[in-house]
Design a protein around this motif. Sequence first.
Motif, PDB file in Angstrom:
ATOM      1  N   UNK A  77       0.861  -1.191   0.000  1.00 20.58           N
ATOM      2  CA  UNK A  77       0.000   0.000   0.000  1.00 20.58           C
ATOM      3  C   UNK A  77       0.890   1.231   0.000  1.00 20.58           C
ATOM      4  N   UNK A  78       0.457   2.244  -0.734  1.00 26.09           N
ATOM      5  CA  UNK A  78       1.213   3.503  -0.770  1.00 26.09           C
ATOM      6  C   UNK A  78       0.318   4.657  -0.346  1.00 26.09           C
ATOM      7  N   UNK A  79       0.875   5.571   0.446  1.00 29.16           N
ATOM      8  CA  UNK A  79       0.196   6.823   0.797  1.00 29.16           C
ATOM      9  C   UNK A  79       1.151   7.986   0.530  1.00 29.16           C
ATOM     10  N   UNK A  80       0.666   9.000  -0.186  1.00 23.86           N
ATOM     11  CA  UNK A  80       1.458  10.212  -0.396  1.00 23.86           C
ATOM     12  C   UNK A  80       1.298  11.074   0.851  1.00 23.86           C
ATOM     13  N   UNK A  81       2.304  11.064   1.687  1.00 22.78           N
ATOM     14  CA  UNK A  81       2.211  11.734   2.984  1.00 22.78           C
ATOM     15  C   UNK A  81       3.542  12.382   3.325  1.00 22.78           C
ATOM     16  N   UNK A  82       3.487  13.470   4.047  1.00 26.13           N
ATOM     17  CA  UNK A  82       4.692  14.120   4.557  1.00 26.13           C
ATOM     18  C   UNK A  82       4.891  13.679   6.005  1.00 26.13           C
ATOM     19  N   UNK A  83       6.001  13.027   6.256  1.00 26.37           N
ATOM     20  CA  UNK A  83       6.295  12.515   7.591  1.00 26.37           C
ATOM     21  C   UNK A  83       6.809  13.649   8.468  1.00 26.37           C
ATOM     22  N   UNK A  84       6.153  13.854   9.588  1.00 23.62           N
ATOM     23  CA  UNK A  84       6.580  14.882  10.536  1.00 23.62           C
ATOM     24  C   UNK A  84       7.636  14.324  11.484  1.00 23.62           C
ATOM     25  N   UNK A  85       7.336  13.160  12.056  1.00 21.66           N
ATOM     26  CA  UNK A  85       8.282  12.546  12.985  1.00 21.66           C
ATOM     27  C   UNK A  85       7.902  11.093  13.213  1.00 21.66           C
ATOM     28  N   UNK A  86       8.809  10.390  13.826  1.00 22.37           N
ATOM     29  CA  UNK A  86       8.519   9.020  14.237  1.00 22.37           C
ATOM     30  C   UNK A  86       8.561   8.965  15.755  1.00 22.37           C
ATOM     31  N   UNK A  90       6.129   4.174  20.772  1.00 22.28           N
ATOM     32  CA  UNK A  90       4.797   3.593  20.544  1.00 22.28           C
ATOM     33  C   UNK A  90       4.669   3.049  19.119  1.00 22.28           C
ATOM     34  N   UNK A  91       5.822   2.846  18.445  1.00 26.14           N
ATOM     35  CA  UNK A  91       5.842   2.251  17.102  1.00 26.14           C
ATOM     36  C   UNK A  91       4.892   2.978  16.140  1.00 26.14           C
ATOM     37  N   UNK A  92       5.079   4.278  16.036  1.00 29.93           N
ATOM     38  CA  UNK A  92       4.152   5.100  15.253  1.00 29.93           C
ATOM     39  C   UNK A  92       4.911   6.114  14.404  1.00 29.93           C
ATOM     40  N   UNK A  93       4.407   6.331  13.179  1.00 34.29           N
ATOM     41  CA  UNK A  93       4.888   7.391  12.301  1.00 34.29           C
ATOM     42  C   UNK A  93       3.812   8.457  12.227  1.00 34.29           C
ATOM     43  N   UNK A  94       4.182   9.703  12.539  1.00 35.78           N
ATOM     44  CA  UNK A  94       3.216  10.817  12.541  1.00 35.78           C
ATOM     45  C   UNK A  94       3.363  11.586  11.241  1.00 35.78           C
ATOM     46  N   UNK A  95       2.259  11.708  10.484  1.00 31.94           N
ATOM     47  CA  UNK A  95       2.289  12.376   9.182  1.00 31.94           C
ATOM     48  C   UNK A  95       1.157  13.384   9.085  1.00 31.94           C
ATOM     49  N   UNK A  96       1.137  14.112   7.953  1.00 37.19           N
ATOM     50  CA  UNK A  96       0.047  15.067   7.723  1.00 37.19           C
ATOM     51  C   UNK A  96      -1.274  14.367   7.425  1.00 37.19           C
ATOM     52  N   UNK A  97      -1.244  13.064   7.165  1.00 37.90           N
ATOM     53  CA  UNK A  97      -2.469  12.294   6.928  1.00 37.90           C
ATOM     54  C   UNK A  97      -2.973  11.614   8.186  1.00 37.90           C
ATOM     55  N   UNK A  98      -2.190  11.684   9.249  1.00 39.52           N
ATOM     56  CA  UNK A  98      -2.527  10.982  10.480  1.00 39.52           C
ATOM     57  C   UNK A  98      -1.367  10.120  10.926  1.00 39.52           C
ATOM     58  N   UNK A  99      -1.638   9.249  11.901  1.00 35.06           N
ATOM     59  CA  UNK A  99      -0.607   8.409  12.480  1.00 35.06           C
ATOM     60  C   UNK A  99      -0.708   6.988  11.937  1.00 35.06           C
ATOM     61  N   UNK A 100       0.456   6.377  11.668  1.00 42.90           N
ATOM     62  CA  UNK A 100       0.502   5.012  11.157  1.00 42.90           C
ATOM     63  C   UNK A 100       1.362   4.162  12.087  1.00 42.90           C
ATOM     64  N   UNK A 101       0.789   3.069  12.550  1.00 42.82           N
ATOM     65  CA  UNK A 101       1.537   2.171  13.426  1.00 42.82           C
ATOM     66  C   UNK A 101       2.342   1.180  12.598  1.00 42.82           C
ATOM     67  N   UNK A 102       3.373   0.630  13.211  1.00 40.21           N
ATOM     68  CA  UNK A 102       4.219  -0.332  12.508  1.00 40.21           C
ATOM     69  C   UNK A 102       4.723  -1.395  13.480  1.00 40.21           C
ATOM     70  N   UNK A 103       5.091  -2.532  12.928  1.00 41.99           N
ATOM     71  CA  UNK A 103       5.851  -3.534  13.668  1.00 41.99           C
ATOM     72  C   UNK A 103       7.339  -3.364  13.394  1.00 41.99           C
ATOM     73  N   UNK A 104       7.647  -2.997  12.144  1.00 47.33           N
ATOM     74  CA  UNK A 104       9.031  -2.718  11.743  1.00 47.33           C
ATOM     75  C   UNK A 104       9.035  -1.452  10.892  1.00 47.33           C
ATOM     76  N   UNK A 105      10.003  -0.586  11.158  1.00 52.80           N
ATOM     77  CA  UNK A 105      10.100   0.683  10.437  1.00 52.80           C
ATOM     78  C   UNK A 105      11.405   0.722   9.646  1.00 52.80           C
TER      79      UNK A 105
END
Length: 432
Positions: A77-86, A90-105
Amino acid sequence: MDKKQNAIPRIVIIGGGFAGVQVAKKLKNQPVEVLMLDKHNYHTFQPLLYQVATGALEGDSIGFPLRRLFTHQKNFTFHMAEVDRVDPAINTVITNLGDFTYDYLVIATGANTNYFGNKELERNTMPMKNIAEAQNLRSLILQNLEKALVTTDEMERNALLTFVVVGGGPTGVELSGALSELRQYILCKDYPGLCNADMKVYLVEGKTELLAAMSSPASVAAKKFLTEMEVTIFNGVHVASYDGHMLKIDDGTVIITRNVLWAAGVRGEIPGGIPPEVVAKGARIITDDINRVKGYQNVFAIGDVSAVTTEANPKGYPGVAQVALQQGKQLANNLMSIINGKPTMPFKYNDLGTMATIGRNKAVADLGKLRFQGFFAWLLWMFVHLLSLAGFSNKAIVFFNWAVGYFTRNSDNRLIVHHFDTKTMMTDPVAR
């Protein structure tokens, strides 16, 4: 917050460059969920940016939609998003589209231009790390040629026709050669009021030789080719300042110019949330030999943004495409080994060689113990880069443009699609 839809591990990849794309491709048909985040919806073939900047190619021909690359990969899956921070806690990527959780980054954000803290140079010189910047540079070059044709101020005319490339690595050498060929083959045709002698091309490099990462024969040959193409080369010096009109070199040389093209260094694009203690000099994230970020178990960095530091390799690997490609493939294998509880394999770079093109029929190549320069190296450079482009359509378009350019010594890509404002460093659509 985005939630996983199933129980299989989710691997989030930040960046759709060479490294990120290779990880995702290698994970095809594996029992994992792959999510890629990038601020652009396309992959850029960066080695040909200089040809976009000098009008040999159009920007679209070196970019390829990321979604098309993975059309048949069901776990992607692909999302065009600007990553603000990781937030690794809490295994999370914070972007302008919202937060995305991960098991591996996987951080594969690549690199950007490095001005070494000099804000004046950052404000007044032209970078070239993406398609938009290459198109801005093309607009600046063509706009200044247009201005030079009509101005009655002799000093301003000379400044508009003086081009200074800072940085003697592959990008700087290739850009200098392309500008010289524009002067030789295009200037008099497109601008009859100007002649070859009016346009000057300078190359400024801090090291004592060009292409310092390549062999001595390659360095010597590159300098010889550029000198024959009437590029003035300054070695062993540094740019002290540039205010948009006057460039000063630390050996006392002063060059009056409206065109300074910066290719002197890169720094990793590190997302917020990565602690400074794991960032090496040059803004690269320190990793172990499987590209795992120091201090974390499930966060990895590959490509230009990473520094695999070992006793044998204290400075990390060079920021070239082959390192990114190989790291991407190896990391995908290691991720599956970690998930399946199997041993991982340390990354070892297999140096397949380095090439740089200087101009028509002129290139240098170091392939292991084989080192050669000239026409055959140029053919090999073209062949390798053509095969490396994403998508059949891009390969066909680039090959056609190269063929037309070779036989006509001309191109149809010198369009000023956007006016580039050097005062604001902004582009505005041309009024219709």
